[in-house]
Design a protein around this motif. Sequence first.
Motif, PDB file in Angstrom:
ATOM      1  N   ALA A 203       5.700  50.577  59.473  1.00 14.14           N
ATOM      2  CA  ALA A 203       5.914  51.740  60.332  1.00 14.14           C
ATOM      3  C   ALA A 203       7.198  51.603  61.126  1.00 14.14           C
ATOM      4  O   ALA A 203       7.323  52.128  62.229  1.00 14.14           O
ATOM      5  N   LEU A 206       8.842  54.660  62.530  1.00 17.83           N
ATOM      6  CA  LEU A 206       8.106  55.401  63.561  1.00 17.83           C
ATOM      7  C   LEU A 206       8.202  54.754  64.942  1.00 17.83           C
ATOM      8  O   LEU A 206       7.896  55.403  65.946  1.00 17.83           O
ATOM      9  N   VAL A 240       6.410  64.036  61.615  1.00 17.04           N
ATOM     10  CA  VAL A 240       6.075  62.812  60.883  1.00 17.04           C
ATOM     11  C   VAL A 240       5.181  63.193  59.713  1.00 17.04           C
ATOM     12  O   VAL A 240       4.125  63.805  59.896  1.00 17.04           O
ATOM     13  N   LEU A 251      10.354  61.416  57.830  1.00 16.91           N
ATOM     14  CA  LEU A 251      10.571  62.220  59.025  1.00 16.91           C
ATOM     15  C   LEU A 251      11.350  63.471  58.662  1.00 16.91           C
ATOM     16  O   LEU A 251      12.281  63.417  57.872  1.00 16.91           O
ATOM     17  N   CYS A 310      15.354  56.278  62.267  1.00 20.67           N
ATOM     18  CA  CYS A 310      14.588  57.369  62.850  1.00 20.67           C
ATOM     19  C   CYS A 310      15.363  58.683  62.788  1.00 20.67           C
ATOM     20  O   CYS A 310      15.253  59.523  63.662  1.00 20.67           O
TER      21      CYS A 310
END
Length: 400
Positions: A203, A206, A240, A251, A310
């Motif tokens: 992850a 995130l 997400v 994303l 991100c």
Amino acid sequence: MQRSEMVEGKREKEVLPLDVVINILKRVQVKSLMRFKCVSKEWLKLLERNPFFTKQQLEYSTGNNALLLLQRVHRQPQPDPFSTCLIGPHHHHLIDESHLSDIVSPAAKILASCNGLLCLRHTTALSILNPATHQIRQVPIENLSAFNYVGFGFSPLADDYKIVRISMCIFAPDNQVVVLDNVRVERVEVYSLASGFWKEIDAAKLQPLCIVSSSVAITGSIFWLATKTSDSDTDSEFVVSFDIGRDLFTLVNGPPFQHSSSHPYSNNVLAVHNDKLAMFRHYIVGAFESCWFDLWVLEDLHGDYNNNTCDGVGGSWVKMYSVGPFSRIVYPLSLWGDEIVCREEFSGQENDFRGVETLLALFNPLTKELKNLPAHRDEFFYVPFTYSQSLVPVPDLLQH
């Protein structure tokens, strides 16, 4: 030919082919199908252990008898039993499902609805429920906290239902007030109903984000809204997306934001429109004097699964329509077919300690008609879900 042989031959001719039986039974309510298991061993096998019939019944129910499921949440904190109601396609028809309180704990909250299965949260526990068949199974989980965001969905690719737990972490001193700027994703775990196991997945992309919405699911994917604090006056907004079959995140940047010189307050709500991700951008003007909202639909999702940064990637957001302005506050909650489930707010009387009265309604964006739903005004909050009755079984979820 003897008479007994003639009668037996006549009976054989009267037996309907299996495909005809399936075509008839798939149109019958699940409550009746549960009773039909007693008709014969063949029907019992068909209704309990035939994946083809289960799929046919689900497809028919989803396409023709999708219901609006409302969970009642009492405004005043009190130990009320778990309570839901169903609203049929004709809107005025309300089906009470309060009998579920016999098998569901009072503290349970519905998190998601998928193929006739509900994912429930019981404070520090999770379960999967099929309301139509009354099957319920506890999900093995530890340390479920208020900072856990849970999603639930199905992947035809993997032929599996999965639960996703996104754990958040507070990055702030103990004596500091917790704000969203100090909350970030820490880890992600996925539970497979087919295997009965949890596993942690990568992850990294995130971890700079803060999840700010409950989940919605379409076939094969689960979605959340998230923000990332930036040095500018406004935070970055992302959708997400979790691919259920591949256990991968991507994303997507949100749709365009309408800036106004009046600086309206705004909030966003994820929804599902014709099995595609949709988003309401909701604008409130001034001191909650009026409002309007736009509906955007993501027509093309092309995320970069291999990018651990991100930075959101493009998606083809298309504005379906704008609604309003209204002379009062109307909050879009979800989509049910082509109509919008809304919560209307009215100013209460001066001597009314509650201050604001609410009403649940359906808004048709084509006819501009706003119809009240048969719900108890102002006594409960109502959380809406699209729901289709099904025979989808709930497997034994005890971890192997």
